[in-house]
Design a protein around this motif. Structure first.
Motif, PDB file in Angstrom:
ATOM      1  N   VAL A 244       1.797  13.318 -47.125  1.00 38.88           N
ATOM      2  CA  VAL A 244       1.314  12.230 -46.275  1.00 38.88           C
ATOM      3  C   VAL A 244      -0.107  11.835 -46.674  1.00 38.88           C
ATOM      4  O   VAL A 244      -1.010  12.669 -46.721  1.00 38.88           O
ATOM      5  CB  VAL A 244       1.345  12.642 -44.788  1.00 38.88           C
ATOM      6  N   THR A 245      -0.299  10.542 -46.942  1.00 39.76           N
ATOM      7  CA  THR A 245      -1.629  10.006 -47.254  1.00 39.76           C
ATOM      8  C   THR A 245      -2.074   8.950 -46.245  1.00 39.76           C
ATOM      9  O   THR A 245      -3.256   8.655 -46.149  1.00 39.76           O
ATOM     10  CB  THR A 245      -1.652   9.377 -48.659  1.00 39.76           C
ATOM     11  N   THR A 246      -1.112   8.370 -45.504  1.00 37.38           N
ATOM     12  CA  THR A 246      -1.420   7.352 -44.491  1.00 37.38           C
ATOM     13  C   THR A 246      -0.907   7.810 -43.138  1.00 37.38           C
ATOM     14  O   THR A 246       0.264   8.165 -42.996  1.00 37.38           O
ATOM     15  CB  THR A 246      -0.771   6.005 -44.852  1.00 37.38           C
ATOM     16  N   LEU A 247      -1.793   7.792 -42.146  1.00 36.51           N
ATOM     17  CA  LEU A 247      -1.452   8.229 -40.797  1.00 36.51           C
ATOM     18  C   LEU A 247      -1.580   7.037 -39.852  1.00 36.51           C
ATOM     19  O   LEU A 247      -2.658   6.449 -39.739  1.00 36.51           O
ATOM     20  CB  LEU A 247      -2.374   9.365 -40.365  1.00 36.51           C
TER      21      LEU A 247
ATOM     22  N   SER B 198      -1.296  20.736 -36.983  1.00 35.86           N
ATOM     23  CA  SER B 198      -2.436  21.111 -37.819  1.00 35.86           C
ATOM     24  C   SER B 198      -2.225  20.770 -39.287  1.00 35.86           C
ATOM     25  O   SER B 198      -3.192  20.585 -40.036  1.00 35.86           O
ATOM     26  CB  SER B 198      -2.724  22.609 -37.676  1.00 35.86           C
ATOM     27  N   ASN B 199      -0.967  20.665 -39.728  1.00 33.97           N
ATOM     28  CA  ASN B 199      -0.676  20.319 -41.121  1.00 33.97           C
ATOM     29  C   ASN B 199      -1.118  18.904 -41.473  1.00 33.97           C
ATOM     30  O   ASN B 199      -1.289  18.574 -42.641  1.00 33.97           O
ATOM     31  CB  ASN B 199       0.830  20.447 -41.392  1.00 33.97           C
ATOM     32  N   LEU B 200      -1.282  18.057 -40.447  1.00 26.07           N
ATOM     33  CA  LEU B 200      -1.645  16.663 -40.694  1.00 26.07           C
ATOM     34  C   LEU B 200      -3.151  16.459 -40.806  1.00 26.07           C
ATOM     35  O   LEU B 200      -3.608  15.386 -41.195  1.00 26.07           O
ATOM     36  CB  LEU B 200      -1.090  15.771 -39.588  1.00 26.07           C
ATOM     37  N   VAL B 201      -3.934  17.449 -40.454  1.00 24.49           N
ATOM     38  CA  VAL B 201      -5.390  17.341 -40.591  1.00 24.49           C
ATOM     39  C   VAL B 201      -5.780  17.953 -41.928  1.00 24.49           C
ATOM     40  O   VAL B 201      -6.125  19.124 -42.033  1.00 24.49           O
ATOM     41  CB  VAL B 201      -6.113  18.055 -39.434  1.00 24.49           C
ATOM     42  N   HIS B 202      -5.696  17.166 -42.966  1.00 25.71           N
ATOM     43  CA  HIS B 202      -6.026  17.675 -44.292  1.00 25.71           C
ATOM     44  C   HIS B 202      -6.638  16.563 -45.134  1.00 25.71           C
ATOM     45  O   HIS B 202      -6.603  15.385 -44.774  1.00 25.71           O
ATOM     46  CB  HIS B 202      -4.794  18.274 -44.986  1.00 25.71           C
ATOM     47  N   LYS B 203      -7.169  16.951 -46.275  1.00 28.39           N
ATOM     48  CA  LYS B 203      -7.939  16.012 -47.093  1.00 28.39           C
ATOM     49  C   LYS B 203      -7.076  14.982 -47.802  1.00 28.39           C
ATOM     50  O   LYS B 203      -7.612  14.044 -48.387  1.00 28.39           O
ATOM     51  CB  LYS B 203      -8.780  16.774 -48.107  1.00 28.39           C
ATOM     52  N   ASN B 204      -5.743  15.131 -47.767  1.00 27.04           N
ATOM     53  CA  ASN B 204      -4.877  14.135 -48.401  1.00 27.04           C
ATOM     54  C   ASN B 204      -4.769  12.855 -47.583  1.00 27.04           C
ATOM     55  O   ASN B 204      -4.310  11.833 -48.087  1.00 27.04           O
ATOM     56  CB  ASN B 204      -3.481  14.710 -48.634  1.00 27.04           C
ATOM     57  N   ILE B 205      -5.130  12.904 -46.306  1.00 26.94           N
ATOM     58  CA  ILE B 205      -5.067  11.713 -45.461  1.00 26.94           C
ATOM     59  C   ILE B 205      -6.198  10.771 -45.860  1.00 26.94           C
ATOM     60  O   ILE B 205      -7.360  10.971 -45.519  1.00 26.94           O
ATOM     61  CB  ILE B 205      -5.176  12.070 -43.967  1.00 26.94           C
ATOM     62  N   GLN B 206      -5.853   9.734 -46.609  1.00 35.03           N
ATOM     63  CA  GLN B 206      -6.834   8.789 -47.126  1.00 35.03           C
ATOM     64  C   GLN B 206      -6.951   7.525 -46.275  1.00 35.03           C
ATOM     65  O   GLN B 206      -7.957   6.821 -46.343  1.00 35.03           O
ATOM     66  CB  GLN B 206      -6.457   8.386 -48.556  1.00 35.03           C
TER      67      GLN B 206
ATOM     68  N   SER C  74     -12.500  14.303 -36.745  1.00 36.86           N
ATOM     69  CA  SER C  74     -12.597  15.376 -37.746  1.00 36.86           C
ATOM     70  C   SER C  74     -11.938  14.996 -39.069  1.00 36.86           C
ATOM     71  O   SER C  74     -11.867  15.820 -39.981  1.00 36.86           O
ATOM     72  CB  SER C  74     -11.938  16.654 -37.198  1.00 36.86           C
ATOM     73  N   MET C  75     -11.492  13.751 -39.205  1.00 37.26           N
ATOM     74  CA  MET C  75     -10.833  13.296 -40.439  1.00 37.26           C
ATOM     75  C   MET C  75     -11.892  12.859 -41.448  1.00 37.26           C
ATOM     76  O   MET C  75     -12.053  11.679 -41.764  1.00 37.26           O
ATOM     77  CB  MET C  75      -9.846  12.170 -40.133  1.00 37.26           C
TER      78      MET C  75
ATOM     79  N   LEU D 214     -16.748   7.007 -34.914  1.00 41.02           N
ATOM     80  CA  LEU D 214     -15.621   7.114 -35.840  1.00 41.02           C
ATOM     81  C   LEU D 214     -16.060   6.863 -37.276  1.00 41.02           C
ATOM     82  O   LEU D 214     -15.786   7.663 -38.179  1.00 41.02           O
ATOM     83  CB  LEU D 214     -14.528   6.118 -35.435  1.00 41.02           C
ATOM     84  N   ILE D 215     -16.753   5.774 -37.525  1.00 40.15           N
ATOM     85  CA  ILE D 215     -17.167   5.471 -38.898  1.00 40.15           C
ATOM     86  C   ILE D 215     -18.301   6.380 -39.354  1.00 40.15           C
ATOM     87  O   ILE D 215     -18.471   6.627 -40.551  1.00 40.15           O
ATOM     88  CB  ILE D 215     -17.577   3.988 -39.053  1.00 40.15           C
ATOM     89  N   GLU D 216     -19.069   6.906 -38.414  1.00 35.94           N
ATOM     90  CA  GLU D 216     -20.169   7.804 -38.780  1.00 35.94           C
ATOM     91  C   GLU D 216     -19.636   9.163 -39.236  1.00 35.94           C
ATOM     92  O   GLU D 216     -20.175   9.781 -40.167  1.00 35.94           O
ATOM     93  CB  GLU D 216     -21.104   7.966 -37.578  1.00 35.94           C
ATOM     94  N   THR D 217     -18.553   9.645 -38.610  1.00 39.83           N
ATOM     95  CA  THR D 217     -17.998  10.951 -38.984  1.00 39.83           C
ATOM     96  C   THR D 217     -17.126  10.871 -40.227  1.00 39.83           C
ATOM     97  O   THR D 217     -16.913  11.890 -40.893  1.00 39.83           O
ATOM     98  CB  THR D 217     -17.173  11.543 -37.830  1.00 39.83           C
ATOM     99  N   MET D 218     -16.614   9.703 -40.560  1.00 41.25           N
ATOM    100  CA  MET D 218     -15.805   9.546 -41.774  1.00 41.25           C
ATOM    101  C   MET D 218     -16.745   9.389 -42.963  1.00 41.25           C
ATOM    102  O   MET D 218     -17.062   8.286 -43.411  1.00 41.25           O
ATOM    103  CB  MET D 218     -14.871   8.339 -41.652  1.00 41.25           C
ATOM    104  N   SER D 219     -17.177  10.503 -43.497  1.00 45.29           N
ATOM    105  CA  SER D 219     -18.221  10.485 -44.525  1.00 45.29           C
ATOM    106  C   SER D 219     -17.773   9.838 -45.826  1.00 45.29           C
ATOM    107  O   SER D 219     -18.600   9.391 -46.622  1.00 45.29           O
ATOM    108  CB  SER D 219     -18.704  11.919 -44.794  1.00 45.29           C
ATOM    109  N   CYS D 220     -16.462   9.803 -46.086  1.00 45.01           N
ATOM    110  CA  CYS D 220     -15.948   9.213 -47.327  1.00 45.01           C
ATOM    111  C   CYS D 220     -15.504   7.762 -47.168  1.00 45.01           C
ATOM    112  O   CYS D 220     -15.010   7.154 -48.115  1.00 45.01           O
ATOM    113  CB  CYS D 220     -14.779  10.044 -47.856  1.00 45.01           C
ATOM    114  N   LEU D 221     -15.657   7.211 -45.986  1.00 41.95           N
ATOM    115  CA  LEU D 221     -15.156   5.864 -45.699  1.00 41.95           C
ATOM    116  C   LEU D 221     -15.817   4.824 -46.597  1.00 41.95           C
ATOM    117  O   LEU D 221     -17.035   4.755 -46.702  1.00 41.95           O
ATOM    118  CB  LEU D 221     -15.421   5.525 -44.232  1.00 41.95           C
ATOM    119  N   ASP D 222     -14.986   3.992 -47.263  1.00 43.50           N
ATOM    120  CA  ASP D 222     -15.533   2.894 -48.058  1.00 43.50           C
ATOM    121  C   ASP D 222     -14.706   1.614 -47.950  1.00 43.50           C
ATOM    122  O   ASP D 222     -15.024   0.616 -48.582  1.00 43.50           O
ATOM    123  CB  ASP D 222     -15.683   3.295 -49.529  1.00 43.50           C
TER     124      ASP D 222
END
Length: 576
Positions: free
Chosen positions: A371-374, A385-393, A409-410, A432-440
């Motif tokens: 899963v990459t899209t939630l 808990s399996n859905l909270v992982h770094k693959n969710i882009q 926490s995503m 939300l956007i502040e905690t998403m450190s990789c958001l672009d």
């Protein structure tokens, strides 16, 4: 410790010291104080190490960065002339690579007409001098293609007789000429119901078929009888029966996957599928699926009713196929039944808590690793808990009331999509956007963004957006139910411009006036690499194509214009 200096990179070597755990935190300081610094030029590294470094880079970037430096690097680069992936590649870089490096060695090519590179496919085939070099292609991917380009493209495809793998996005099957590709074994296609064009693919073994286009013509699905693996995506209720009706003709199938996004009113029946598979698909060893249906009061009172039909010895012992059933605590809500491990990249949340999910699986590890899209369709307080992982882009907030603690926490999420039905507060949006450190990347209707930023007066939000967002779609519509975007006038654009003009690289926006393209956007958004404009068709926009050509405004960016009334997509680099 090693550093490398080469075009902004440098190598530094230190003698390694063994330190106790208590001093490990000061290791960097010890190196600086006690070790003698020895610099090594990047080009002094042996070829074996250079090749090892190149493994972690994209072919396009390797060729663009190290081309024409010296004969040694030119020799090393010969190993990277066989694969070219231009998805998300800038127009400048694409032009250079296409002119300098695409030769008869080319075996794999990927092009895309997505929001970051609109018109790239047509531009490549009609403006770049490399079409004559791709006759030896074995792998070709054309993603998000304009359906109007289907017929022209299909004529070109039949010239690529060495193709083994082919990916086609957004084609109209009625416009496709029959393909005669004698070695094609793998096909991925986003299309309509019409698929007679693939009947001559006698070596086809693997097919992924996404029914997304709703063309006026209709046809029953007829698959090549050689298929061994079939994955199908569909979103309309009638598609379920059409697909199931087509399956008895492919009795050689070993793997079958369904993604039914149609919100069916009937429950999936494991007994019926068991009988069907035993009768028509005797060789099937893998059965993956995702079924959506309406949860009623009967199912709420007896949640085991559905899962019991997928718990027979046929599923559990003979085939070892396991399922999970996610339901909402309230009736008249969407429920989902899917196979485990989950086989698809997109996962939709329809349960308010995974604690009430029912499953036949005995393990809880790596069930959602693909899963990459939630997609958040409801407020789910307890997430698997399996859905909270770094693959969710990519996270999509689809309706109101979906915000919950775990969303904050995503941290690895890079793309956020907010639908018009979402009722976020400015405070929640900021966190939300502040905690998403990789958001672009941000997809959001223009009016929703105006409200969330308090009409651009919320400095905290505006600063976060200015620092992070490289790709911005202000015409976002997840359901594609209405093609009419929010049109932005000159005054509104100037307010939004101050936030995004420095770092935004990809922009999709609806404009009231085409003059805003030349007066405001192109001269001042200095890092822009792609621009997709929606214009309301009027007497002043009918001749937009000729006007753009006269202005000669397209330099080194991808550019497309959509006139809304007739949905005519105009690519200024290539005219249909």
């Amino acid at each position: 410790m090693t550093q490398c200096r080469f075009r902004g990179i440098f190598l530094v070597r230190h003698k390694r010291h063994h330190t106790s755990p208590s001093t490990s935190t000061n290791l960097a300081n010890l190196y600086l104080k006690r070790s003698k610094l020895n610099c090594t030029r990047f080009e002094q590294l042996p070829n074996e190490l250079l090749i090892e470094i190149f493994i972690y880079q994209i072919n396009i970037d390797i060729l663009y960065s190290f081309s024409k430096l010296n004969s040694r690097f030119q020799s090393l680069l010969l190993n990277y002339h066989d694969r070219f992936d231009f998805k998300s590649v800038t127009k400048t870089k694409m032009n250079y690579i296409s002119h300098e490096h695409i030769t008869e060695q080319c075996r794999s090519l990927r092009l895309s007409d997505d929001e970051q590179t609109p018109g790239q496919i047509a531009y490549f085939f009609h403006k770049l001098p490399c079409e004559r070099y791709i006759s030896q292609l074995e792998v070709l991917s054309l993603i998000h293609m304009d359906p109007n380009y289907t017929q022209i493209l299909s004529l070109k495809l039949n010239q690529l007789t060495n193709l083994v793998s082919l990916t086609l996005g957004n084609i109209c099957g009625k416009q496709m000429v029959p393909l005669n590709l004698p070695f094609l074994r793998n096909l991925v296609v986003t299309t309509c119901h019409h698929n007679k064009w693939m009947q001559n693919l006698h070596e086809l073994k693997i097919l992924e078929y996404n029914i997304k286009l709703r063309c006026l013509h209709e046809n029953d699905l007829i698959w090549p009888i050689t298929l061994e693996e079939l994955k199908i995506y569909f979103a309309e209720l009638r598609d379920n029966e059409i697909v199931k009706k087509s399956l008895p003709h492919v009795s050689q199938l070993k793997s079958l996957a369904f993604y039914d996004n149609s919100d069916s009113s009937s429950y999936p029946d494991g007994h019926a599928w068991e009988t069907f598979i035993s009768s028509f698909l005797p060789l099937l060893t893998k059965f993956q699926f995702c079924f959506k249906f309406w949860n009623d009061n009967i199912l709420i009172q007896n949640p085991n009713q559905i899962i019991s039909t997928f718990s027979t010895p046929f599923y559990i012992k003979m085939k070892q196929w396991f399922v999970q059933y996610d339901m909402h605590s309230k009736q008249h809500q969407i429920a989902v039944l899917y196979s485990l491990p989950f086989a698809f990249e997109r996962f939709e949340l329809h349960t308010d808590s995974f604690d009430q999910s029912k499953t036949t699986s005995i393990t809880n590890k790596n069930l959602f690793r693909k899963v990459t899209t939630l997609v958040c369709n409801t407020q789910c307080e307890k997430l698997n808990s399996n859905l909270v992982h770094k693959n969710i882009q990519h996270i999509i907030l689809k309706t109101s009331g979906v915000l919950v603690d775990w969303l904050f926490s995503m941290n690895y999420t890079r793309q956020l999509s907010i639908c018009s039905q979402t009722d976020l507060s400015s405070k929640d949006f900021y966190h939300l956007i502040e905690t998403m450190s990789c958001l672009d990347s941000l997809n959001i209707p223009f009016t929703i963004l105006v409200n969330l930023t308090d009409h651009w007066k919320n400095d905290l939000i505006c600063n976060q957006l200015s620092l992070k967002i490289r790709s911005l779609n202000l015409c976002y519509n997840e359901d594609h139910s209405s093609p009419i975007p929010d049109y932005v006038n000159r005054e509104q654009f100037l307010q939004f411009f101050d936030i995004f003009h420095m770092k935004c690289e990809h922009l999709t926006i609806g404009l009231f006036s085409k003059e805003m393209i030349t007066d405001l956007i192109l001269p001042h958004m200095i890092n822009l690499q792609s621009l997709h404009i929606y214009l309301k068709k009027s007497s002043s926009s009918i001749n937009t194509n000729n006007w753009l050509q006269e202005k000669n405004i397209i330099n080194n960016i991808y550019f497309s214009v959509t006139l809304i009334d007739d949905e005519c997509v105009i690519h200024t680099d290539y005219q249909n």
